[in-house]
Design a protein around this motif. Structure first.
Motif, mmCIF file in Angstrom:
data_model
loop_
_atom_site.group_PDB
_atom_site.id
_atom_site.type_symbol
_atom_site.label_atom_id
_atom_site.label_comp_id
_atom_site.label_asym_id
_atom_site.label_seq_id
_atom_site.Cartn_x
_atom_site.Cartn_y
_atom_site.Cartn_z
ATOM 1 N N GLU A 58 8.657 4.678 -7.923
ATOM 2 C CA GLU A 58 7.212 4.638 -7.721
ATOM 3 C C GLU A 58 6.846 4.551 -6.241
ATOM 4 O OE1 GLU A 58 4.897 5.135 -10.107
ATOM 5 O OE2 GLU A 58 6.661 5.549 -11.346
ATOM 6 N N SER A 59 7.656 3.847 -5.467
ATOM 7 C CA SER A 59 7.383 3.714 -4.034
ATOM 8 C C SER A 59 7.589 5.043 -3.307
ATOM 9 C CB SER A 59 8.273 2.630 -3.420
ATOM 10 O OG SER A 59 8.027 1.375 -4.023
ATOM 11 N N ALA A 62 4.662 7.230 -4.135
ATOM 12 C CA ALA A 62 3.495 6.864 -3.327
ATOM 13 C C ALA A 62 3.646 7.356 -1.896
ATOM 14 C CB ALA A 62 3.303 5.352 -3.348
ATOM 15 N N ARG A 84 -0.105 -6.423 -8.799
ATOM 16 C CA ARG A 84 0.207 -5.427 -9.833
ATOM 17 C C ARG A 84 1.196 -4.434 -9.248
ATOM 18 N NH1 ARG A 84 -5.439 -2.572 -11.057
ATOM 19 N NH2 ARG A 84 -4.150 -0.881 -11.882
ATOM 20 N N GLU A 86 1.267 -1.193 -8.861
ATOM 21 C CA GLU A 86 0.799 -0.170 -7.906
ATOM 22 C C GLU A 86 0.667 -0.748 -6.500
ATOM 23 O OE1 GLU A 86 -1.012 0.785 -11.974
ATOM 24 O OE2 GLU A 86 -0.766 -0.991 -10.696
ATOM 25 N N TYR A 87 0.365 -2.051 -6.434
ATOM 26 C CA TYR A 87 0.278 -2.732 -5.145
ATOM 27 C C TYR A 87 1.619 -2.619 -4.414
ATOM 28 C CZ TYR A 87 -1.579 -6.433 -2.026
ATOM 29 O OH TYR A 87 -2.066 -7.149 -0.961
ATOM 30 N N ALA A 89 4.065 -0.494 -4.992
ATOM 31 C CA ALA A 89 4.420 0.902 -4.706
ATOM 32 C C ALA A 89 3.740 1.393 -3.442
ATOM 33 C CB ALA A 89 4.053 1.788 -5.892
ATOM 34 N N PHE A 90 2.439 1.123 -3.298
ATOM 35 C CA PHE A 90 1.717 1.570 -2.107
ATOM 36 C C PHE A 90 2.168 0.822 -0.857
ATOM 37 C CE2 PHE A 90 -1.661 3.752 -4.630
ATOM 38 C CZ PHE A 90 -1.671 4.928 -3.895
ATOM 39 N N SER A 128 -8.731 -2.047 -6.475
ATOM 40 C CA SER A 128 -8.622 -2.183 -7.930
ATOM 41 C C SER A 128 -9.978 -2.591 -8.509
ATOM 42 C CB SER A 128 -7.586 -3.241 -8.291
ATOM 43 O OG SER A 128 -8.101 -4.540 -8.053
ATOM 44 N N LEU A 150 -7.552 2.218 -8.140
ATOM 45 C CA LEU A 150 -6.394 2.001 -8.999
ATOM 46 C C LEU A 150 -6.736 2.054 -10.485
ATOM 47 C CD1 LEU A 150 -4.514 -0.880 -7.131
ATOM 48 C CD2 LEU A 150 -4.038 1.571 -7.092
ATOM 49 N N TYR A 163 -5.984 6.720 -8.557
ATOM 50 C CA TYR A 163 -4.562 6.607 -8.241
ATOM 51 C C TYR A 163 -3.762 7.787 -8.802
ATOM 52 C CZ TYR A 163 0.225 4.795 -8.659
ATOM 53 O OH TYR A 163 1.588 4.644 -8.614
ATOM 54 N N ASN A 164 -3.931 8.050 -10.090
ATOM 55 C CA ASN A 164 -3.156 9.122 -10.718
ATOM 56 C C ASN A 164 -3.477 10.488 -10.124
ATOM 57 O OD1 ASN A 164 -1.753 7.423 -12.477
ATOM 58 N ND2 ASN A 164 -3.396 7.482 -14.004
#
Length: 545
Positions: A58-59, A62, A84, A86-87, A89-90, A128, A150, A163-164
């Motif tokens: 995921e990272s 991103a 979370r 996504e946090y 990963a970004f 988010s 997000l 995000y997606n």
């Protein structure tokens, strides 16, 4: 122990491992690959689990999208979100590109948020749903080129995108992230993270930590994990620290750089859920501020959960009394290690740390390897054992400086590279350190830094307040509570003052300690508020109640 021809400078020895990594991304990818399919992080609420391979995938995803959309070295990416996946990963994706991540407090008021973003001036802001009310503030900032949401499904309108859709639209699959991170940079000059740290002069300052600082912190953690594995078969940690906070963010980084450690995280402290997570995931270690350790010492819920897996509690962010340490040990039948650690954002995380072998009650530990320490008097002279003075540190954990604030940087890091902590303490004959008091005037409420000068500025903006002085008063649970002495003009109640402050600043800065109206704020001839006199005034006032 002797360096710079000064026998009072303390040094525990060199780091066990070299800092010779091309970039922090280089270290991070190697660690994530080493973890493989082991569980790295678990959301304690949703029970979603992420392996090290999941985080790596995921990272990189991103990073490819950030690169494809235009993020380059030194660009700043800010995140306004609860903890979370996504946090993470970004954050890691940004660091892979040698760009700078700026975690931002989602509890900030409009005034605080705008001030913070004006310091970091992010090119992208990731938001988010939990920070939805901040969206309009961010949209009005001209330097923010792109806003990534997000939650929800938002098409690209040129500035906002979900995000997606961001990942799908901008991913540069031909961009070789792993090859890119192996290109060497000057790791101690490259800004990796900007944390906000309040000072005594009002609003927060931006602490610039280098990739070298992050690497040094990770390398130090390797040694701690090795020691832990000698004692315990598996290391599982539970954290409620928000990732916009240095303790939470660095704790997350340290966990993913150790293939032997699993992190269970929560977004906030809820007593029953917290205890249930300890039981369910067989938590071995906790890194917590004093309010939570006090909870463990006193909660009647203790006997309703199986907490026998818990073996190590490390307390930081604020001083912990020896009495509370003893209460916790007794509750666990003395089958648990309770230790303190000491650090500050400007020193990346922790420069003093207890270990299970040499920890002494009341001590915040010994210097971590690679860092020099000394205690100085008011004239800058170094002091020997048991002599109280300001703690100073020097080494690979010392920040680059405060962002765009050379005067504050120079007042904190001297010309010899020593970081002046602003805290008073001493060390004993075994080079164990103890914190006595704070030289700086910061109030620490549940680990949060509350600058009195900022609250005084807010109070003085009230039309019926002529003058004001703020101090921290002791509180067993929170550590300290902000308390205000106020000189009023006209009719005004204490509740009105507290309500006014609550509408202007974030929750940790509210005047929970109370308000007292007086005729004059004690000051010296140059106009500096005499906080020590105000504290004596408070003690006198309390004794008469």
């Amino acid at each position: 122990m002797e360096i710079e021809n000064d026998p009072n400078i303390v040094y525990k020895g060199d780091l066990d491992e070299s800092l010779d990594y091309a970039t922090f991304g280089d270290l991070l990818v190697k660690c994530l690959k080493a973890g493989g399919d082991k569980i790295s992080m678990i959301d304690g609420v949703t029970e979603q689990q992420w392996t090290f391979n999941d985080i790596l995938r995921e990272s990189i995803k991103a990073a490819k999208a950030l690169y494809g959309s235009g993020i380059r070295q030194n660009d700043v990416v800010s995140i306004l979100s609860e903890n979370r996946i996504e946090y993470a990963a970004f954050a890691y994706g940004t660091l892979f590109l040698n760009a700078t991540i700026a975690p931002t407090n989602i509890a900030y008021t409009e005034r605080e948020l705008k001030h913070t973003l004006d310091i970091t001036r992010p090119k992208y802001v990731i938001i988010s749903k939990a920070a939805q009310e901040d969206l309009e503030i961010v949209k009005n900032l001209s330097y923010v080129q792109r806003i990534i949401l997000l939650d929800g499904d938002v098409a690209d309108d040129g500035r906002q995108i979900s995000y997606n859709n961001f990942i799908d639209k901008f991913a540069r699959n031909d961009f070789d992230v792993e090859r890119f991170i192996q290109q060497p940079i000057k790791i101690f000059e490259q800004v990796g993270v900007i944390f906000m740290s309040s000072g005594t002069t009002g609003l927060p300052k931006g602490v610039e930590l280098s990739q070298g600082n992050l690497i040094a912190c990770a390398v130090l953690n390797f040694e701690k994990v090795k020691l832990g594995l000698q004692l315990f078969e598996k290391l599982v940690s539970l954290s409620v620290a928000p990732w916009f906070h240095a303790m939470g963010f660095m704790g997350k980084i340290l966990c993913v750089t150790s293939s032997a450690l699993t992190l269970v995280y929560l977004n906030k402290f809820e007593p029953k859920l917290y205890l249930r997570c300890i039981e369910k995931y067989k938590i071995v270690t906790l890194h917590i501020p004093p309010p939570i350790i006090i909870f463990l010492a006193k909660t009647p819920l203790f006997s309703k959960y199986d907490l026998s897996s818990l073996k190590i509690i490390v307390c930081g962010a604020a001083p912990l009394s020896r009495e509370v340490e003893d209460q916790v040990r007794e509750r666990f039948n003395n089958e648990i290690f309770v230790m303190q650690a000491y650090g500050q954002t400007e020193a990346t995380l922790g420069v003093l740390f207890c270990d299970v072998v040499s920890a002494k009650p009341g001590s915040v530990g010994e210097l971590v390897k690679g860092t020099y320490g000394k205690v100085i008097d008011g004239d800058g002279k170094s002091l020997g054992p048991y002599k109280v003075g300001e703690l100073c540190f020097k080494g690979p954990l010392t920040m680059i400086g405060y962002r765009n604030n050379p005067s504050e940087t120079a007042s904190t890091i001297d010309k010899q590279g020593w970081l002046h902590s602003g805290d008073l303490g001493y060390y004993d004959e075994d080079y164990q350190f103890y914190i006595v008091d704070r030289l700086k005037e910061l109030i620490k409420y549940k680990g949060y830094q509350v600058p009195p000068a900022e609250l005084e500025g807010v109070l003085l903006s009230h039309p019926k307040i002529k003058d004001a002085g703020v101090i921290g008063i002791p509180d067993e649970v929170a550590g300290e509570l902000p308390f205000a002495f106020v000189v009023k003009e006209g009719d005004l109640t204490g509740q009105e003052v507290k309500d006014f402050v609550a509408k202007t600043v974030s929750n940790p800065k509210w005047l929970r300690g109370g308000v007292k109206f007086i005729d004059e704020i004690p000051k010296n001839p140059s106009g500096k508020i005499l906080r020590r006199e105000m504290k004596e005034l408070y003690k006198s006032m309390k004794s008469k109640l």
